[in-house]
Scaffold this active site. Structure first.
Site, PDB file in Angstrom:
ATOM      1  N   ASP A   1      -3.854   2.894  14.214  1.00 50.63           N
ATOM      2  CA  ASP A   1      -2.908   3.573  13.130  1.00 50.63           C
ATOM      3  C   ASP A   1      -3.691   4.991  12.831  1.00 50.63           C
ATOM      4  O   ASP A   1      -4.580   5.427  13.496  1.00 50.63           O
ATOM      5  CB  ASP A   1      -2.955   2.633  11.866  1.00 50.63           C
ATOM      6  CG  ASP A   1      -4.290   2.586  10.982  1.00 50.63           C
ATOM      7  OD1 ASP A   1      -5.143   3.399  11.248  1.00 50.63           O
ATOM      8  OD2 ASP A   1      -4.246   1.808   9.976  1.00 50.63           O
TER       9      ASP A   1
ATOM     10  N   ARG B   1       0.868  -1.302   0.267  1.00 49.20           N
ATOM     11  CA  ARG B   1       0.061  -0.038   0.046  1.00 49.20           C
ATOM     12  C   ARG B   1       0.967   1.281  -0.197  1.00 49.20           C
ATOM     13  O   ARG B   1       1.552   1.253   0.829  1.00 49.20           O
ATOM     14  CB  ARG B   1      -0.895   0.107   1.214  1.00 49.20           C
ATOM     15  CG  ARG B   1      -1.762   1.291   1.330  1.00 49.20           C
ATOM     16  CD  ARG B   1      -2.784   1.210   2.213  1.00 49.20           C
ATOM     17  NE  ARG B   1      -2.621   1.148   3.555  1.00 49.20           N
ATOM     18  CZ  ARG B   1      -3.647   1.285   4.644  1.00 49.20           C
ATOM     19  NH1 ARG B   1      -4.832   1.372   4.258  1.00 49.20           N
ATOM     20  NH2 ARG B   1      -3.171   1.260   5.655  1.00 49.20           N
TER      21      ARG B   1
END
Length: 540
Positions: free
Chosen positions: A442, A161
């Site tokens: 996160d 990603r």
């Protein structure tokens, strides 16, 4: 080494020499010169769209692409090698230990993350590239603290990603302009590894984050075609799964698949960022106020509609409909509490597989067994493309339904402040993935906490006790919570905590919340890495 290209940092110099080779930088420069103007125009289009929504324009499916949605005959590319069965995917940052553990976890794939679970210090970004390079070639084995880390014979399939289109990479400039963080992460990984991956039986596979419009998917598709031609591999070798983690993208799911159809491997429910985007994009709508974060579950109306539409859309076009993250981590010292948490994981994964998802996400290797057992029991084949969900009828109003049972409580305010301060201070210190209250947090959850606090202050919301939520009230709670953050998140430095406190206090007073805290606070990382001041945008 390369005309027009400057690297503004000397950190991780040995890694830079391995990753930022002359030919890789030439490729990056070619991507920048070809696509940067389009990227910038799409970012301006985001701002224009937000102004229209602020003025009362409705969110809706794009009328100009009605023919794409209506045409039944087009399908996306068949699953690429290694992506036929994705029932459990583990995600995490690209540090060397995490890469080995994730690849050995028993999950089907590993999403190596340069985005929300990584703090984009230049050392993290470049060392991460080296770690993936070594892992692909089975050269990543190492020892530390008396323990050996060695890849198994059949590691998980690797998916990467890159950062979103909105982020710059200020430590690298081309023709006196910072390059796109997306293109930097993509270019270095793709250039060094695409042919090697194909030779080893898989391919260059990606997760694409934070898109808001199908034209942003078109840009990625153009990048893919350019890149495959540049190194001489067949078009369609790349595969990309798009995270539907913004409210605008939920209205463009089918179009996003159409734009990427020769490279698409499906869509993913990016649940936490989606909640963040739901608040942020509807910032001018007081009807869209949400209660405590813990009450915004996957079964509330707007989240349920989003899930059902995503599964229907993917299976209509014969690609994977991936479920969301199980952020829970094991509680080692309390078996009873651990079982309660693991039961929540089981129920969440059961909901996903019975809804028709083709796979799910986990954040910790020890969760793999639970997720795998649920999907093995209820998904007998490699996927569930045959579950068409033709019963689903999702209108724009369903995706916008703000009715969420719950209250705004003092505990909710305190929890948001604690998460925001702990995560953001850790991020500035170079750590983008931290355990808090037995959840792996996160940037997405930190973003929810930030915009919720802003929303509650902006619209004069009240606690369930009747107390008004003002900026002064939030300031008071911040000052109460801040001294304990270093216990919550060991390793946080006083200077970074002060930056974070000042940032959060400024955010709740803004007319509109900033788009991304990672964009706001990137200058602190850039300064530490030695980037030139002219590329450091104001953090506040």
């Amino acid at each position: 080494m390369v005309n027009g290209v400057e690297v503004q940092s000397k950190v991780a110099q040995q890694a830079q020499e391995k990753a930022l080779t002359e030919d890789a930088l030439q490729f990056l420069a070619a991507l920048h010169r070809t696509f940067e103007s389009t990227r910038q125009s799409l970012l301006v289009a985001r701002e224009d769209a937000q102004r229209r929504w602020d003025s009362g324009a409705p969110f809706d499916f794009p009328p100009e692409t009605a023919h794409v949605r209506a045409e039944p005959s087009w399908h996306c590319a068949p699953p690429a090698p290694g992506l036929e069965d994705r029932r459990v995917e583990i995600t995490g940052p690209t540090d060397r230990k995490m890469v080995v553990n994730a690849l050995n976890s028993g999950a089907k794939t590993f999403m190596a993350d340069f985005e929300d679970s990584s703090s984009p210090t230049f050392a993290n970004m470049v060392n991460g590239q080296v770690n993936l390079y070594d892992a692909i070639r089975r050269q990543i084995d190492f020892e530390t603290g008396g323990k050996s880390y060695k890849l198994t014979d059949k590691p998980a399939v690797l998916i990467v990603r890159p950062r979103g289109w909105h982020l710059d990479e200020p430590r690298v400039t081309v023709d006196n302009a910072p390059v796109s963080g997306s293109l930097f992460d993509f270019a270095i990984y793709f250039y060094h590894n695409a042919k090697e991956l194909v030779k080893r039986g898989t391919g260059p596979y990606f997760y694409l984050p934070k898109m808001e419009h199908y034209l942003e998917a078109r840009l990625w598709n153009d990048v893919f075609n350019f890149s495959q031609s540049y190194i001489g591999i067949p078009h369609g070798t790349i595969r990309a799964t798009v995270l539907i983690e913004t409210l605008p993208a939920a209205f463009h799911m089918e179009e996003i698949l159409f734009e990427l159809r020769t490279h698409s491997s499906g869509l993913n429910c990016g649940r936490w960022d989606y909640i963040f985007s739901f608040i942020k994009k509807r910032r001018a709508d007081r009807v869209a106020i949400l209660p405590d974060r813990k009450d915004v579950s996957m079964t509330v109306p707007f989240m349920d509609a989003y899930v059902r539409l995503l599964i229907q859309t993917c299976h209509k076009r014969k690609v994977a409909a991936m479920g969301g993250m199980a952020a829970q981590i094991p509680i080692k010292d309390d078996p009873k509490a651990n079982e309660e948490v693991m039961e929540k994981v089981r129920q969440d994964k059961l909901r996903e597989v019975t809804a028709g998802h083709d796979g799910t996400w986990i954040a910790h290797p020890l969760i793999n067994k639970i997720a795998m057992e649920i999907f093995n029991k209820h998904m007998l084949g490699p996927n569930q493309y045959h579950i068409r969900r033709e019963d689903v009828k999702v209108a724009a109003a369903d995706l916008l339904n703000p009715k969420v049972p719950g209250k705004i409580t003092e505990d909710g305010v305190r929890s948001n402040i604690s998460c925001s301060l702990a995560y953001t201070a850790s991020w500035i210190g170079g750590n983008g993935c931290i355990p808090l209250n037995y959840l792996m947090e996160d940037a997405a959850t930190a973003e929810i906490t930030r915009v919720q606090l802003w929303q509650w202050v902006k619209y004069g919301c009240r606690l369930d006790t009747g107390e008004l939520i003002t900026a002064a009230y939030v300031d008071k709670v911040i000052d109460q919570v801040a001294p304990g953050i270093k216990k919550t998140a060991p390793g946080v430095k006083d200077d970074n905590l002060k930056i974070t406190v000042d940032y959060l206090k400024s955010q709740i007073r803004k007319e509109w919340p900033s788009e991304f805290l990672t964009s706001d606070l990137m200058p602190h990382l850039a300064i530490a890495d030695g980037a030139e001041p002219k590329w450091q945008k104001s953090a506040l």
